[in-house]
Design a protein around this motif. Structure first.
Motif, short mmCIF file in Angstrom:
data_model
loop_
_atom_site.label_atom_id
_atom_site.label_comp_id
_atom_site.label_asym_id
_atom_site.label_seq_id
_atom_site.Cartn_x
_atom_site.Cartn_y
_atom_site.Cartn_z
N TYR A 354 50.42 29.20 34.81
CA TYR A 354 49.07 29.20 35.51
C TYR A 354 48.97 30.57 36.30
O TYR A 354 47.92 31.19 36.60
CB TYR A 354 48.81 27.89 36.26
CG TYR A 354 47.47 27.84 37.04
CD1 TYR A 354 46.19 27.62 36.52
CD2 TYR A 354 47.54 28.29 38.40
CE1 TYR A 354 45.08 27.56 37.21
CE2 TYR A 354 46.28 28.35 39.04
CZ TYR A 354 45.22 27.91 38.53
OH TYR A 354 43.96 28.06 39.32
N LEU A 355 50.16 30.62 37.08
CA LEU A 355 50.04 31.70 38.23
C LEU A 355 49.97 33.03 37.41
O LEU A 355 49.33 33.95 37.93
CB LEU A 355 51.41 31.54 39.03
CG LEU A 355 51.14 31.65 40.48
CD1 LEU A 355 50.06 30.63 41.06
CD2 LEU A 355 52.37 31.52 41.43
N VAL A 356 50.74 33.10 36.33
CA VAL A 356 50.48 34.60 35.69
C VAL A 356 49.42 35.01 35.11
O VAL A 356 48.95 35.94 35.40
CB VAL A 356 51.80 34.73 34.35
CG1 VAL A 356 51.69 36.08 33.78
CG2 VAL A 356 53.15 34.43 34.96
N GLN A 357 48.71 33.85 34.69
CA GLN A 357 47.32 34.16 34.08
C GLN A 357 46.27 34.40 35.18
O GLN A 357 45.30 35.38 35.20
CB GLN A 357 46.75 33.12 33.06
CG GLN A 357 46.63 31.68 33.73
CD GLN A 357 45.17 31.55 34.46
OE1 GLN A 357 44.09 32.21 34.10
NE2 GLN A 357 45.16 30.68 35.70
N LYS A 358 46.47 33.98 36.39
CA LYS A 358 45.74 34.06 37.45
C LYS A 358 45.87 35.50 38.10
O LYS A 358 45.06 36.17 38.42
CB LYS A 358 46.01 32.97 38.66
CG LYS A 358 45.28 33.09 39.90
CD LYS A 358 45.50 32.10 41.00
CE LYS A 358 44.80 32.15 42.28
NZ LYS A 358 44.85 31.26 43.05
N PHE A 359 47.33 35.74 38.17
CA PHE A 359 47.56 37.01 38.43
C PHE A 359 47.16 38.33 37.82
O PHE A 359 46.70 39.26 38.43
CB PHE A 359 49.14 37.20 38.65
CG PHE A 359 49.67 38.68 38.71
CD1 PHE A 359 49.50 39.43 39.79
CD2 PHE A 359 50.55 39.16 37.58
CE1 PHE A 359 50.07 40.75 39.80
CE2 PHE A 359 51.13 40.29 37.61
CZ PHE A 359 51.00 41.13 38.72
N VAL A 360 47.09 37.88 36.45
CA VAL A 360 46.41 39.03 35.63
C VAL A 360 44.80 39.13 35.94
O VAL A 360 44.45 40.38 36.12
CB VAL A 360 46.75 38.77 34.07
CG1 VAL A 360 45.93 39.64 33.16
CG2 VAL A 360 48.04 38.91 33.64
N ARG A 361 44.12 37.90 36.07
CA ARG A 361 42.83 38.12 35.93
C ARG A 361 42.48 38.59 37.64
O ARG A 361 41.53 39.17 37.70
CB ARG A 361 42.06 36.64 35.84
CG ARG A 361 42.48 36.33 34.39
CD ARG A 361 41.74 34.70 34.05
NE ARG A 361 42.30 34.07 32.94
CZ ARG A 361 42.38 34.23 32.01
NH1 ARG A 361 41.54 35.24 31.22
NH2 ARG A 361 42.85 33.53 30.74
N ALA A 362 43.01 38.04 38.51
CA ALA A 362 42.78 38.40 40.08
C ALA A 362 43.21 39.79 40.60
O ALA A 362 42.62 40.22 41.31
CB ALA A 362 43.15 36.87 40.60
N ALA A 363 44.54 39.90 40.08
CA ALA A 363 45.38 41.11 40.85
C ALA A 363 44.96 42.15 40.07
O ALA A 363 44.80 43.33 40.27
CB ALA A 363 46.73 40.61 41.16
N MET A 364 45.01 42.09 38.61
CA MET A 364 45.07 43.26 37.62
C MET A 364 43.59 43.42 37.53
O MET A 364 43.22 44.53 36.83
CB MET A 364 45.81 43.04 36.40
CG MET A 364 47.31 42.85 36.38
SD MET A 364 48.19 42.70 34.95
CE MET A 364 49.81 42.79 35.46
N GLY A 365 42.82 42.45 37.41
CA GLY A 365 41.29 42.45 37.23
C GLY A 365 40.88 42.85 35.86
O GLY A 365 39.97 43.28 35.49
#
Ligand code: SF4
Ligand code: SF4
Ligand code: SF4
Ligand code: FES
Length: 950
Positions: A354-365
């Protein structure tokens, strides 16, 4: 240490629960107790708090009644019946202790002890030996028979099995091991040979364990009440002193284990009797193959390098994370926001994924996040969502015990899902019918006490033709469940499908030439399944990893709907997931087009929900799938990748293409336990933690969310979720979690099917099957009851389209792939354990006729060439495969199984067509170019790693 969930000893109530709900009342030593009908007197007494002495009985096995230690007195009955084999009755009055009972029990114990080495103080089972305990309980003070008579004390130990030893001198011939192997495991490797004094336990007609049928599941070891069968780890380390309940990190069965420890040293993994998926059983991987977690190959310090030909430099966590974030940001600045992304792993926990997909969507944009489920069960998601409305299997494993006919399609449960296979075999031994649809004669087709009624040995790539022929038979012979269809399914779609499937072109006769299965066998199988009161389908990667993988999943759902085999116990459509958390990694939104809970990105309301919670704007455009990432990398447009726990450089098809893609990237960040094949292409290595070092959850093939509990601290000092959060912060998007339970709380807030899930609820229930929400507060054992998740079931047309991958004179054989029991996926973990003793190389299985015409001999080197590449493997000549078909496993990188697989894929999901590759096979004298290049790269990368270690 306040983070650890320590538990007490496991209780053994002596005989299994009856499963009845009706209660009766009886008296145990004057105390009244109510127990379910069918409960033994022994269990009733244990439930009342009285342990009756026992040796041959255990809760995991049916009562046997051989040791005569558990005798009791029952008012109004003559003699002294065995309490384990006597059922409780209404009003019964039982006496568990009397002078006569004491005397009888002491006599029994005296006989046992007279033929037992009295080395208790130095015995490995000291403190965990039921014989020793019982001697104490019955008050044995002397043995009148001396030590001069005949005995078994000089018998030699068998140390040949890698994980446990067998010391016949300590055997009391209670038969628990034999029964465990039969009842629990279903392998029938053990027997009691001889009679009377000469009775002895033997493995497959007196072979050593290692040469016997034994598959090292450990059931006999757990069952043994003495030190006769005992884990070598206990012999070496001593008895464990505490335990933590956690979940196996290998396959999608999701067995619950007691990780038993001395301090923070793991001594053994014991299958948890209260585990809802495994009921106290395990396989060789989860039970014994945990040594990789402390293997010297573990990398526990972060490392960085500029180029993949540079030596690695050890750095601090801060340096590694800052460096990685700066590299990713620089790439985005130069090549654009969408030039980077991430890959999640089905080996990781839900929280980590969950955190990796959130990282991609939220931090990588962007939405460039995909999961390894892309290459295994993505067609399951598509196919089941389209037809039934939910991307998951429909049942519990226990449901199989109510199935009357079981159809296994493209799955080899005894090797890939062994504990569930044991349960399935139990049901088959009780008389359920079995249909196997598989190009190979898998073990279920013919094994001890199990024989398939029909084996549809189809040609690889013709699944859809077979499922259509089965459905055609059912519809044209009027075997469909008309009421179910009328009530539960969309009529218009059904009529379209019915017209399609009834066409003569879909008849078994018309398709026999394509499938290679004779029409009468197909018709007989269709009748058996359709006429069963309960028909259940189980399928695996042999269904999904095809160019028509999604079509086949829909075909399976159509068949189940047409026969009314959905929405209750004993039926269903059940994908058997390969890795431990395939279901979870899909649930957690690690697809480029879907947010957690399978909600499409294009849905503005869902996007807003996540935007509000995450305080960020989300890109509404779907991102790259894994194959698109590789294509874009080769095209020079995709430059940075964060890969957590996945080894794409070994597991993905057309390896030359994958290697080219990884080589073309400027920043590959690998988070893993070892320098795996992908890490050889990495610029940043972030040490991962094993399942023993983390808190979180896995979701198994039954949608069962089970706790993963930290047994020891992470060797690298950081858990994966902490690393992802730190990386995200360094990229400018801060995450605020103090514990993985808070990540689960967020998942529950945002995902309707997880709404009631929490760590507190998991502690209370042990495990939970989603959906778990207001409608299903304690979870959902079977789905689609009364109504499908999508409302009415949808019959999707499933025209058969032959794969582009065709045989011709240059490539006349079809290669298909699968797994072995003892190795796991890319083998990174199991290759670093004693499981290598069972499977130390991938071999190419070839039929004797094909071998003979090519001059290939058993054990000889064989060149395998496809349109994508070529490799060399050693031959295993066997009639398990049919003529024209060859088969291999893919656990060893030097085998290069995926050098030959092509980039063909499922039309809907891009799941690779691993199961169909046209190849030629020819004898060669030695390993080939792939092995040479593998060794060269491996040597270079090991040397570059050593530079960092020295
Ligand atoms: S380890 Fe498993 S398969 Fe082997 S003998 Fe024991 S119960 Fe049977
Ligand atoms: S090996 Fe253990 S379980 Fe098997 S018969 Fe002997 S004492 Fe009983
Ligand atoms: S590998 Fe699968 S079957 Fe074996 S113990 Fe682990 S979860 Fe259970
Ligand atoms: S425990 Fe009942 S006869 Fe052995």
């Amino acid at each position: 240490m306040d983070n650890f969930y320590r538990v007490g000893a496991e209780q053994d109530l002596g005989t299994p629960a009856s499963g009845n709900t009706e209660l009766i009342g009886l008296y145990i030593d004057g105390c009244e107790i109510a127990v379910p009908v069918g409960t033994s007197v022994m269990r009733a007494a244990a439930l009342a708090g009285t342990q009756i002495p026992k040796l041959c009985a255990t809760e995991d096995l049916e009562a046997f009644g051989s040791c005569r230690l558990c005798l009791v007195e029952i008012e109004g009955r003559p003699g002294h019946p065995a309490s384990c084999t006597t059922l409780a009755e209404e009003g019964m009055s039982v006496r568990t202790q009397s002078p006569r009972l004491e005397e009888l029990r002491r006599n029994v114990m005296e006989l046992y002890i007279s033929d037992h080495p009295l080395d208790c103080l130095t015995c490995a089972a000291n403190g965990d030996c039921e014989l020793q305990d019982m001697a104490g309980v019955v008050g044995l003070r002397e043995v009148r028979y001396g030590d001069t008579g005949a005995n078994h004390l000089a018998k030699a130990k068998d140390e040949t099995a890698p994980y446990f030893s067998f010391d016949p001198a300590k055997c009391i011939v209670c038969s628990r091991c034999v029964r465990a192997c039969e009842e629990q495991q279903g392998t029938f490797a053990l027997t009691i040979e001889g009679r009377g004094f000469d009775s002895q336990v033997v493995a497959s007609q007196a072979d050593d364990f290692i040469d016997s049928e034994c598959v090292s599941c450990g059931a006999c070891v757990k069952a043994c009440p003495t030190a006769t069968l005992i884990e070598k780890s206990v012999v070496e380390q001593g008895q464990p002193t505490s335990a933590v309940i956690t979940t196996c990190a290998y396959c999608g069965v999701g067995c619950s284990f007691r990780a038993e420890l001395q301090g923070d040293q793991l001594v053994r993994m014991v299958p948890n009797r209260d585990g809802h998926a495994n009921h106290g059983h395990a396989c060789v991987k989860g039970r014994f193959a945990f040594g990789y977690a402390s293997h010297p190959d573990r990398i526990t310090t972060p490392m960085i390098r500029d180029s993949i030909h540079d030596p690695w430099q050890k750095v601090s966590w801060d340096e590694a994370i800052t460096h990685a974030a700066q590299r990713l940001q620089a790439i985005q600045k130069q090549y654009g926001r969408k030039s980077i992304g991430g890959i999640t792993s089905s080996r990781c926990t839900n929280e980590e994924v969950y955190l990796v997909q959130k990282f991609v969507r939220a931090a990588m944009g962007n939405n460039n996040v995909d999961t390894c489920a892309r290459v295994c069960h993505s067609p399951t998601g598509y196919g089941l969502k389209t037809t039934l409305g939910e991307s998951a299997g429909t049942q519990t494993f226990d449901s199989v015990m109510q199935a009357d006919v079981i159809m296994v399609i493209g799955s080899n449960p005894t090797t890939a899902h062994p504990v569930f296979a044991s349960q399935m075999k139990r049901r088959l031994r009780q008389g359920a019918g079995l249909i196997v649809v598989d190009p190979r004669a898998i073990e279920l087709v013919n094994s001890p006490h199990v024989r398939a009624d029909h084996h549809l040995q189809l040609r690889p790539g013709t699944n859809v033709a077979v499922i259509n022929a089965l459905a055609h038979t059912i519809i044209t012979e009027g075997l469909e469940d008309k009421d179910f269809i009328a009530e539960r399914c969309e009529d218009e779609a059904y009529q379209v499908w019915r017209t399609f499937i009834s066409q003569q072109g879909n008849s078994p006769e018309a398709l026999a030439e394509i499938t290679g299965v004779d029409a009468e066998t197909v018709r007989a199988a269709a009748r058996l399944y359709a006429n069963a009161p309960n028909g259940a389908i189980y399928y695996g990667l042999g269904v999904t990893e095809h160019s028509q993988g999604s079509t086949m999943v829909m075909g399976i759902a159509n068949l189940a709907m047409a026969t009314g085999n959905l929405g209750r116990e004993g039926v269903g459509v059940n994908p058997l997931r390969g890795q431990n958390n395939v279901q979870g990694s899909c649930d957690m939104g690690s697809f480029p087009h879907e947010l957690p809970g399978y909600r499409h990105l294009s849905d503005a309301t869902t996007r807003e929900l996540f935007e509000k919670e995450w305080q960020v704007s989300l890109d509404p455009e779907p991102g790259y799938r894994i194959p698109n990432m590789f294509d874009a990398a080769v095209a020079g447009e995709y430059k940075g990748l964060y890969i957590q726990g996945e080894d794409v450089a070994q597991s993905d098809p057309d390896i030359h293409h994958v290697h080219a893609a990884l080589s073309a990237m400027e920043c590959v960040i690998v988070q893993d336990l070892f320098l795996n094949e992908t890490a050889k292409f990495a610029h940043v290595f972030l040490p991962g933690s094993s399942f023993l070092e983390k808190d979180g959850t896995f979701t198994n093939a039954e949608r069962r969310i089970s706790p993963v509990r930290k047994v020891m601290e992470p060797l690298s000092g950081m858990a994966e979720w902490e690393v992802t959060a730190a990386l995200s912060k360094a990229m400018g998007y801060e995450m605020h979690y103090r514990h993985p339970s808070e990540i689960m709380d967020e998942i529950a807030r945002l995902t309707p099917t997880f709404r009631n899930v929490s760590y507190a609820k998991l502690d209370e229930m042990g495990s939970i099957q989603w959906p778990c929400n207001a409608d299903h507060p304690d979870g959902t054992p079977f789905m689609h009851e009364g109504e499908f998740v999508r409302g009415k079931g949808f019959f999707a047309p499933t025209p058969y389209v032959a794969s582009d991958e065709r045989c011709n004179s240059k490539y006349p054989l079809l290669l298909t792939t699968g797994r072995s029991l003892s190795q796991y996926n890319v083998g990174a973990q199991t290759r670093r354990t004693e499981n290598m003793l069972f499977h130390n190389e991938d071999r190419i299985e070839i039929h004797p006729t094909d071998a003979e015409t090519r001059g290939i001999s058993d054990g000889g080197w064989v060149g395998i060439k496809s349109r994508a590449g070529d490799t060399v493997l050693r031959a295993l000549v066997t009639d398990r495969v049919q003529p024209g078909v060859v088969y291999t496993t893919f656990h060893h990188p030097e085998s290069g199984a995926n050098v030959v697989t092509t980039d063909n894929s499922d039309w809907a999901t891009n799941c690779p067509e691993y199961k169909v590759t046209a190849v030629q096979a020819y004898p060669v004298s030695q390993p080939g170019d792939w092995q040479d290049s593998f060794k060269r790269v491996d040597k270079e990368q090991r040397e570059l790693l050593e530079a960092a270690r020295s």
